[in-house]
Design a protein around this motif. Sequence first.
Motif, PDB file in Angstrom:
ATOM      1  N   SER A 181      46.360  43.849  47.503  1.00 12.51           N
ATOM      2  CA  SER A 181      46.378  45.167  47.332  1.00 12.51           C
ATOM      3  C   SER A 181      45.354  46.063  48.148  1.00 12.51           C
ATOM      4  O   SER A 181      45.595  46.949  48.886  1.00 12.51           O
ATOM      5  CB  SER A 181      46.195  45.615  46.108  1.00 12.51           C
ATOM      6  N   LEU A 182      44.063  45.447  48.446  1.00 13.68           N
ATOM      7  CA  LEU A 182      43.070  45.958  48.991  1.00 13.68           C
ATOM      8  C   LEU A 182      43.196  45.831  50.547  1.00 13.68           C
ATOM      9  O   LEU A 182      43.109  46.878  51.214  1.00 13.68           O
ATOM     10  CB  LEU A 182      41.512  45.480  48.437  1.00 13.68           C
ATOM     11  N   PHE A 183      43.730  44.740  50.931  1.00 11.91           N
ATOM     12  CA  PHE A 183      44.088  44.552  52.425  1.00 11.91           C
ATOM     13  C   PHE A 183      45.295  45.585  52.805  1.00 11.91           C
ATOM     14  O   PHE A 183      45.189  46.222  53.992  1.00 11.91           O
ATOM     15  CB  PHE A 183      44.438  43.280  52.609  1.00 11.91           C
ATOM     16  N   ILE A 184      46.173  45.668  51.809  1.00 12.10           N
ATOM     17  CA  ILE A 184      47.127  46.858  52.338  1.00 12.10           C
ATOM     18  C   ILE A 184      46.640  48.152  52.275  1.00 12.10           C
ATOM     19  O   ILE A 184      47.145  48.814  53.352  1.00 12.10           O
ATOM     20  CB  ILE A 184      48.419  46.548  51.118  1.00 12.10           C
ATOM     21  N   LEU A 185      45.857  48.430  51.243  1.00  5.73           N
ATOM     22  CA  LEU A 185      45.446  49.935  51.552  1.00  5.73           C
ATOM     23  C   LEU A 185      44.540  50.126  52.392  1.00  5.73           C
ATOM     24  O   LEU A 185      44.684  51.162  53.308  1.00  5.73           O
ATOM     25  CB  LEU A 185      44.582  50.221  50.005  1.00  5.73           C
ATOM     26  N   LEU A 186      43.203  49.327  52.798  1.00  7.89           N
ATOM     27  CA  LEU A 186      42.612  49.483  54.046  1.00  7.89           C
ATOM     28  C   LEU A 186      43.407  49.345  55.392  1.00  7.89           C
ATOM     29  O   LEU A 186      43.092  50.023  56.215  1.00  7.89           O
ATOM     30  CB  LEU A 186      41.587  48.258  54.257  1.00  7.89           C
ATOM     31  N   SER A 242      43.473  52.075  58.191  1.00  8.40           N
ATOM     32  CA  SER A 242      43.146  52.041  59.634  1.00  8.40           C
ATOM     33  C   SER A 242      44.352  52.328  60.568  1.00  8.40           C
ATOM     34  O   SER A 242      44.414  52.952  61.793  1.00  8.40           O
ATOM     35  CB  SER A 242      42.704  50.502  59.944  1.00  8.40           C
ATOM     36  N   PHE A 243      45.692  52.254  60.037  1.00  7.37           N
ATOM     37  CA  PHE A 243      46.740  52.720  60.833  1.00  7.37           C
ATOM     38  C   PHE A 243      46.712  54.395  61.076  1.00  7.37           C
ATOM     39  O   PHE A 243      46.954  54.586  62.017  1.00  7.37           O
ATOM     40  CB  PHE A 243      48.174  52.169  60.129  1.00  7.37           C
ATOM     41  N   VAL A 244      46.389  54.919  60.065  1.00  9.69           N
ATOM     42  CA  VAL A 244      46.410  56.258  60.119  1.00  9.69           C
ATOM     43  C   VAL A 244      45.312  56.878  60.676  1.00  9.69           C
ATOM     44  O   VAL A 244      45.632  57.670  61.929  1.00  9.69           O
ATOM     45  CB  VAL A 244      46.269  56.839  58.454  1.00  9.69           C
ATOM     46  N   LEU A 245      44.096  56.145  60.995  1.00  4.60           N
ATOM     47  CA  LEU A 245      43.124  56.590  61.743  1.00  4.60           C
ATOM     48  C   LEU A 245      43.528  56.058  63.219  1.00  4.60           C
ATOM     49  O   LEU A 245      43.151  56.967  64.005  1.00  4.60           O
ATOM     50  CB  LEU A 245      41.733  55.906  61.373  1.00  4.60           C
ATOM     51  N   GLY A 246      44.130  55.010  63.470  1.00  2.00           N
ATOM     52  CA  GLY A 246      44.617  54.616  64.972  1.00  2.00           C
ATOM     53  C   GLY A 246      45.542  55.567  65.130  1.00  2.00           C
ATOM     54  O   GLY A 246      45.549  55.992  66.526  1.00  2.00           O
ATOM     55  N   THR A 247      46.595  56.232  64.506  1.00  2.00           N
ATOM     56  CA  THR A 247      47.367  57.034  64.950  1.00  2.00           C
ATOM     57  C   THR A 247      47.113  58.361  65.350  1.00  2.00           C
ATOM     58  O   THR A 247      47.315  59.094  66.318  1.00  2.00           O
ATOM     59  CB  THR A 247      48.621  57.109  63.956  1.00  2.00           C
ATOM     60  N   TRP A 257      47.009  43.583  57.616  1.00  4.06           N
ATOM     61  CA  TRP A 257      48.186  43.549  57.140  1.00  4.06           C
ATOM     62  C   TRP A 257      48.900  41.757  57.345  1.00  4.06           C
ATOM     63  O   TRP A 257      49.816  41.360  56.831  1.00  4.06           O
ATOM     64  CB  TRP A 257      49.272  44.286  57.798  1.00  4.06           C
ATOM     65  N   LEU A 258      48.346  41.311  58.406  1.00  8.12           N
ATOM     66  CA  LEU A 258      48.771  39.644  58.692  1.00  8.12           C
ATOM     67  C   LEU A 258      48.025  39.088  57.343  1.00  8.12           C
ATOM     68  O   LEU A 258      48.837  38.126  56.988  1.00  8.12           O
ATOM     69  CB  LEU A 258      48.038  39.255  59.715  1.00  8.12           C
ATOM     70  N   ASN A 259      47.103  39.204  56.936  1.00  5.11           N
ATOM     71  CA  ASN A 259      46.418  38.663  55.784  1.00  5.11           C
ATOM     72  C   ASN A 259      47.043  39.011  54.218  1.00  5.11           C
ATOM     73  O   ASN A 259      46.703  38.312  53.294  1.00  5.11           O
ATOM     74  CB  ASN A 259      45.041  38.596  55.820  1.00  5.11           C
ATOM     75  N   SER A 260      47.547  40.108  54.242  1.00  7.05           N
ATOM     76  CA  SER A 260      48.281  40.579  53.185  1.00  7.05           C
ATOM     77  C   SER A 260      49.668  40.350  52.850  1.00  7.05           C
ATOM     78  O   SER A 260      50.113  40.147  51.750  1.00  7.05           O
ATOM     79  CB  SER A 260      47.985  42.168  53.014  1.00  7.05           C
ATOM     80  N   SER A 261      50.452  40.634  53.843  1.00 10.19           N
ATOM     81  CA  SER A 261      52.036  40.621  53.570  1.00 10.19           C
ATOM     82  C   SER A 261      52.637  40.362  55.268  1.00 10.19           C
ATOM     83  O   SER A 261      52.604  41.124  55.969  1.00 10.19           O
ATOM     84  CB  SER A 261      52.499  41.923  52.981  1.00 10.19           C
ATOM     85  N   ASP A 262      53.397  39.360  54.898  1.00  7.75           N
ATOM     86  CA  ASP A 262      54.280  39.055  56.349  1.00  7.75           C
ATOM     87  C   ASP A 262      55.109  40.078  56.503  1.00  7.75           C
ATOM     88  O   ASP A 262      55.297  40.625  57.802  1.00  7.75           O
ATOM     89  CB  ASP A 262      55.102  37.837  56.032  1.00  7.75           C
ATOM     90  N   PHE A 311      54.629  46.485  61.220  1.00  7.21           N
ATOM     91  CA  PHE A 311      53.579  46.773  62.113  1.00  7.21           C
ATOM     92  C   PHE A 311      53.812  46.722  63.610  1.00  7.21           C
ATOM     93  O   PHE A 311      53.702  47.282  64.477  1.00  7.21           O
ATOM     94  CB  PHE A 311      52.230  46.645  61.641  1.00  7.21           C
ATOM     95  N   THR A 312      54.085  45.281  63.857  1.00  2.00           N
ATOM     96  CA  THR A 312      54.026  44.681  65.313  1.00  2.00           C
ATOM     97  C   THR A 312      55.430  45.129  65.896  1.00  2.00           C
ATOM     98  O   THR A 312      55.450  45.141  67.145  1.00  2.00           O
ATOM     99  CB  THR A 312      53.958  43.063  65.251  1.00  2.00           C
TER     100      THR A 312
END
Length: 61
Positions: free
Chosen positions: A5-10, A14-19, A40-45, A51-52
Amino acid sequence: MLKKSLFILLGGLSFVLGTVGIFVPLLPTVPFYLLTAYLWLNSSDRLYNYFTQTRYYQTYV
C-alpha cells in the motif's frame, strides 16, 4: 500488505509530480517517472503494466 500500500501511494505521488514536471520547468520529469516505475514494479504487476503503457512514460523515458 502495508508495504504494498505504501509503494502504491508513493508511486502515485511520484507519478503526479512527474506529470506536473512536464509543465513546470524546474521540476524534473524523468527521475519521478523512474521512481514511479520502481515503486509500482515492487507493489503490483497491474499498476506497473499500466504505467509502462502510458503515453507520457513512452515519450519521456
